[in-house]
Design an enzyme around this catalytic site. Structure first.
Site, PDB file in Angstrom:
ATOM      1  N   GLU A 134       0.829  -1.196   0.000  1.00 35.01           N
ATOM      2  CA  GLU A 134       0.000   0.000   0.000  1.00 35.01           C
ATOM      3  C   GLU A 134       0.867   1.251   0.000  1.00 35.01           C
ATOM      4  O   GLU A 134       2.048   1.218   0.344  1.00 35.01           O
ATOM      5  CB  GLU A 134      -0.964   0.013   1.186  1.00 35.01           C
ATOM      6  CG  GLU A 134      -0.312  -0.087   2.541  1.00 35.01           C
ATOM      7  CD  GLU A 134      -1.327  -0.328   3.656  1.00 35.01           C
ATOM      8  OE1 GLU A 134      -1.265   0.388   4.670  1.00 35.01           O
ATOM      9  OE2 GLU A 134      -2.168  -1.241   3.524  1.00 35.01           O
TER      10      GLU A 134
ATOM     11  N   ARG B 269      -2.139  -8.260  13.007  1.00 37.24           N
ATOM     12  CA  ARG B 269      -2.061  -7.126  13.922  1.00 37.24           C
ATOM     13  C   ARG B 269      -1.064  -7.376  15.052  1.00 37.24           C
ATOM     14  O   ARG B 269      -0.938  -8.497  15.542  1.00 37.24           O
ATOM     15  CB  ARG B 269      -3.444  -6.808  14.489  1.00 37.24           C
ATOM     16  CG  ARG B 269      -4.406  -6.346  13.398  1.00 37.24           C
ATOM     17  CD  ARG B 269      -5.815  -6.141  13.895  1.00 37.24           C
ATOM     18  NE  ARG B 269      -6.660  -5.616  12.817  1.00 37.24           N
ATOM     19  CZ  ARG B 269      -7.254  -6.360  11.899  1.00 37.24           C
ATOM     20  NH1 ARG B 269      -7.127  -7.682  11.954  1.00 37.24           N
ATOM     21  NH2 ARG B 269      -7.967  -5.809  10.943  1.00 37.24           N
TER      22      ARG B 269
END
Length: 409
Positions: free
Chosen positions: A133, A281
């Site tokens: 990203e 995460r």
């Protein structure tokens, strides 16, 4: 050319005002975190070609080669391989990392074989794709990106003078860097939760104190103290201190490849990513944290945050160069009275106006059989966007600033 009708996602960390200000709409009072532009099945944009609004994903599925072009279909299959967003963070997002393609394929196959439901809260891999990203700041934008040099992190932690952090300082000084970073992150994420919560409280108070003073790490201390206010007692606060703190100025960007831990903290930006939902995460979240899988995916090597600035081409396009093909992000800063800028037309593209106004003029469209053609025109105000299928020639004029998202094919 199709004007896009887009969905705003109301995640809890979102700003209540930033996206409404961009769109020129009234705030709802609720957080508005992300404006999605593309064909992601979670919230596809819609287009209206005269028969009512239809999901862009359905339009592409009906004619992939016509909408995406044969080159893009050959490289990426019959789908738009990127998702464009406006992201508005008012509080920190989760500290996270994304797998590379091989890790995603293996992880997805493993969870499928074990029968883990695709929507299970503890599922790590929702698809077989990687998720590189790029985030480009529209306002000053704070984030964390990649591991800081181990020696510098030892210095930063030591200055806090918090006794439970001293073993981490010793490890960072004594071990080879990759081993030290792995050992410290593992220790933080597997520590007794009650004891770690107390450590985080002590650390947050020390960071508040040092952030109010002059020093090379003062901006980072202020950022970590702010994170702790949002996530009191969360082990992710200590994990965040292993990472580079960076403040982007408008127009600057960060590229985040596989294995690089990161978190967005505050600000408004344009984000583009490969079409994937694979996230592991590290903290700053109530969601599932799979420590063993996380440690398998993270790249334990220090590097600077690598702030990107656009590279201007002779055409007036300013390109943010990245090492992947699924997306290519650029911008045009269009002056008052400037001539139209022809856009490349071989690949599909999404155009997003972030300031001023942009005028898109396409090829001549016949009014009647045998009659002279009339050029199609579409005006984009600030916050509006358009999808341009592959093969459709478009010229762009302003005055305004427009981001262009496409693929490399």
């Amino acid at each position: 050319m199709d004007r896009l009708l887009n969905t705003v996602r109301p995640y809890a960390w979102g700003s209540a005002t930033a996206i409404p200000e961009l769109l020129g709409t009234e705030p709802t009072g609720e957080p508005q975190a992300e404006l999605w532009m593309g064909a992601h099945p979670g919230a596809p944009s819609r287009v209206d070609r005269g028969q009512g609004a239809v999901a862009l994903s359905e339009v592409i599925a009906a004619d992939p080669a016509g909408e995406l072009g044969p080159d893009a279909v050959r490289h990426f299959g019959p789908r738009l391989p990127f998702l464009l967003k406006v992201l508005a963070a008012a509080s920190p997002l989760s500290l996270q990392v994304h797998p590379d393609r091989a890790q995603a394929e293996a992880g997805f196959a493993d969870e499928e074989a074990r029968g883990v439901p695709i929507d299970a809260a503890h599922r790590n891999y929702k698809d077989v794709n990687h998720k590189p990203e790029l985030i480009c700041a529209l306002t000053p934008f704070d984030g964390l990106c990649g591991f800081r040099d181990a020696g510098e992190t030892a210095e930063l932690l030591a200055a806090l003078e918090v006794d439970p952090l001293k073993p981490y300082v010793d490890i960072l000084h004594a071990r080879p860097e990759s081993h030290a970073l792995r050992e410290v992150l593992t220790a933080v994420l597997t520590a007794d939760r009650e004891a770690m919560a107390d450590t985080v409280h002590q650390t947050a108070a020390a960071a508040e104190r040092l952030g109010a003073q002059d020093g090379p790490y003062a901006p980072a201390y202020r950022a970590y103290a702010a994170i702790a206010r949002h996530y009191p007692g969360d082990p992710g606060v200590i994990a965040a201190m292993l990472l580079n703190y960076v403040r982007l100025q408008p127009g600057e960007a960060l590229y985040l490849g596989a294995g690089v831990p990161h978190a967005y903290l505050d600000g408004l930006g344009v984000e583009i990513m490969a079409n994937s939902d694979n996230v592991l995460r590290c903290g700053l979240t109530p969601k599932h944290i799979d420590v063993p899988e996380l440690l398998r995916v993270v790249r334990f090597e220090s590097d600077g945050p690598g702030v990107l600035r656009p590279e201007a081409e002779s055409s007036g396009e300013e390109v943010y160069t990245t090492p992947i093909d699924e997306f290519r992000l650029s911008r045009y800063v269009l002056p008052e009275g400037g001539g139209p800028r022809p856009l490349p037309s071989r690949t599909p593209q999404i155009l997003l106006c972030v300031s001023g106004e942009a005028v898109l003029r396409g090829e001549a469209v016949p009014r009647d059989e045998g009659a002279a053609g009339e050029a199609a025109e579409l005006r984009l105000r600030q916050g509006e966007s358009a999808f341009v299928p592959a093969g459709e020639a478009v010229a762009l004029s302003g005055p305004g600033t427009v981001f262009r998202a496409t693929v490399v094919a």
